[in-house]
Design an enzyme around this catalytic site. Structure first.
Site, short mmCIF file in Angstrom:
data_model
loop_
_atom_site.label_atom_id
_atom_site.label_comp_id
_atom_site.label_asym_id
_atom_site.label_seq_id
_atom_site.Cartn_x
_atom_site.Cartn_y
_atom_site.Cartn_z
N HIS A 1 80.47 -21.47 76.34
CA HIS A 1 81.30 -22.67 75.86
C HIS A 1 80.27 -23.40 75.13
CE1 HIS A 1 82.64 -26.81 76.38
NE2 HIS A 1 83.59 -26.60 77.03
N ASP B 1 76.85 -21.46 84.63
CA ASP B 1 77.81 -22.50 84.54
C ASP B 1 79.18 -21.96 85.12
OD1 ASP B 1 80.04 -23.88 83.31
OD2 ASP B 1 79.40 -23.69 81.05
N GLN C 1 84.15 -22.91 85.02
CA GLN C 1 85.63 -22.51 84.96
C GLN C 1 85.80 -21.64 86.14
OE1 GLN C 1 88.71 -22.80 83.38
NE2 GLN C 1 87.04 -23.41 81.92
N LYS D 1 87.65 -30.20 87.00
CA LYS D 1 88.47 -28.97 86.80
C LYS D 1 88.79 -28.56 88.24
CE LYS D 1 86.76 -27.67 82.32
NZ LYS D 1 85.73 -26.92 81.51
N CYS E 1 86.53 -24.45 72.36
CA CYS E 1 84.95 -24.83 72.39
C CYS E 1 84.03 -23.66 72.59
CB CYS E 1 84.57 -25.80 73.61
SG CYS E 1 84.96 -27.30 73.42
C1 LIG Z 1 84.88 -27.51 80.69
C2 LIG Z 1 83.70 -26.51 80.72
C3 LIG Z 1 82.26 -26.92 80.46
C4 LIG Z 1 82.27 -28.40 80.01
O1 LIG Z 1 82.46 -29.16 81.09
P1 LIG Z 1 82.44 -31.11 80.90
O2 LIG Z 1 83.34 -31.37 82.13
O3 LIG Z 1 83.09 -31.04 79.81
O4 LIG Z 1 81.08 -31.10 80.88
C5 LIG Z 1 81.23 -26.22 80.20
N1 LIG Z 1 81.52 -24.71 80.34
C6 LIG Z 1 82.67 -24.29 80.75
C7 LIG Z 1 82.91 -22.88 81.23
C8 LIG Z 1 83.67 -25.08 80.86
O5 LIG Z 1 84.91 -24.58 81.22
#
Ligand SMILES: *Cc1c(COP(=O)(O)O)cnc(C)c1O
Length: 410
Positions: A127, A204, A207, A230, A368
């Site tokens: 992302h 990260d 997701q 999320k 993104c």
């Molecule tokens: C949504 C997402 C982000 C960003 O999250 P924010 O809540 O906008 O800071 C970063 N990495 C992944 C894989 C995402 O799905």
């Protein structure tokens, strides 16, 4: 097959989400943009209303009752996050404004720990929020960014990862699940191999957290980040998990109230963890609601969620592929309930607009993740992402809507 649906009573679950009753353009809402943000169950909405109705106050500094109630609730939420992610200590959980904020705390914190020629490895599936902060870190330090490439299935090419790793590698960053393609990356292997060369790893989990319950101690990961929105929680709150040793080593990210121990104009000493990274008044209500959202998701059970969503993925993949000219991007065997696709040369935006008229919310564009779109030489995709409150009937509506859009556009 039927058994899992019984275990997870989707009709009962849908009753928990008031928004699922609304109509869009005169049609029942079909919400398939869960990878961008999840919907909010009534218990979480109630927690937000309760906070502002009954004990709204600033935390950590008041002697009065409301402030103490708010502080207690906020610290209980931190404990819930700790338990959910299985961190060893509550002070290893920094409550932030979300994944992007959390990544920036780490990327900025590493500025003085890197020197020219050091290397940072990221994955091709990132992302933008997990690319740009590292590029900025490289500009500040002279470190070099290396990329683990992807193959046409949307998987990381692990042989190349092996070759990229060396004693120059100081940091490795990857998402657990790609938001654009749904690929589940082999993070256990990524972490272990990075540790073999002495590099730190940030995962990260933005997701993956809605689908998989992570165990940060089991993973032995150095940093782990995610966003509440999320995970059925509110926007503007998330977490940075870090091993205490790392969090103690990193400097504070922002100066301000709450993050200090002693302040004089000559010298300020910083507060201990987690407050060192929590300058200013946090999203108190959001943090409390995050804890409630985790309780809610755990009450359904992540095993049930994963099993049910896999069924939706299999069903959606099969049904969509029956449409002539439809191509799915991201075909790894290890993937979650995200389907990114295009039809012939029709622009994704045009299909997205027509299906919206039919009540179906999908995302169109680069998600993104422009480097992934460049890899496939496409401007973007249509992405349908399923959650545990979605149904096969809704997938049928998606498929019918996409067919209709295709007819209108070709
Ligand atoms: C949504 C997402 C982000 C960003 O999250 P924010 O809540 O906008 O800071 C970063 N990495 C992944 C894989 C995402 O799905």
């Amino acid at each position: 097959m039927q058994k899992e649906i019984d275990m997870l009573d989707v009709q009962k679950i849908r009753e928990d989400f008031p928004i699922l009753k609304r109509e869009v353009n005169g049609k029942p809402l079909v919400y398939f943009d869960n990878a961008a943000t999840s919907q909010t169950p009534q218990v979480v909405i109630d927690a937000i209303v309760d906070y502002y109705s009954n004990y709204n106050a600033n935390i950590h500094r008041g002697v009065h009752t409301l402030s103490q109630e708010a502080t207690d609730a906020y610290e209980i939420a931190r404990k819930k996050v700790q338990n959910h992610f299985n961190a060893e200590h509550a002070h290893e959980i920094i409550l932030t404004s979300g994944t992007t904020h959390s990544i920036n705390i780490v990327a900025t914190g590493f500025t003085n720990l890197l020197t020219k020629g050091d290397e940072i490895i990221v994955s091709a599936l990132e992302h933008h929020s997990n690319i740009v902060p590292w590029q900025m870190l490289c500009e500040r330090t002279g470190a070099v960014l290396k990329v683990i490439p992807m193959n046409v299935e949307g998987e990381l090419v692990m042989d190349v990862y092996d070759q990229l790793l060396s004693e120059k590698t100081k940091l490795v960053f990857t998402n657990h699940i790609s938001n654009a393609l749904g690929t589940i990356n082999p993070i256990e292997e990524i972490i272990q191999k990075a540790h073999n060369v002495g590099a730190a790893v940030l995962i990260d989990g933005a997701q993956s957290c809605p689908h998989i319950k992570p165990d940060v101690q089991d993973l032995d990961v150095d940093f782990y980040v995610a966003s509440a929105h999320k995970l059925c929680g509110p926007t503007g709150v998330g977490l940075l998990y870090g091993k205490s040793a790392w969090l103690n080593k990193l400097p504070p990210y922002q100066g301000g109230g709450e993050m200090i121990d002693q302040v004089t104009f000559e010298k300020t000493t910083y507060a201990g963890l987690p407050h060192k990274f929590e300058a200013g008044t946090p999203n108190i209500c959001g943090g409390i609601a995050f804890g409630v959202a985790l309780d809610y998701m755990n009450s359904i059970g992540f095993d049930n969620i994963a099993e049910y969503e896999n069924e939706l993925l299999d069903y959606g993949t099969k049904k969509l592929l029956e449409i002539e000219g439809l191509r799915i991007y991201g075909t790894s065997k290890h993937k979650t309930s995200v389907i990114s696709f295009n039809i012939d040369n029709i622009h994704p935006y045009d299909i997205g607009s027509i299906v919206d008229k039919l009540g179906v919310a999908v995302r169109t564009g680069h998600h993104c993740a422009q480097p992934i779109m460049d890899f496939y030489k496409i401007p973007g995709t249509i992405r349908a992402s399923f959650s545990f409150y979605n149904t096969k009937e809704e997938i049928d509506i998606l498929v019918a809507s996409v067919k209709k859009a295709k007819m209108m556009l070709s």
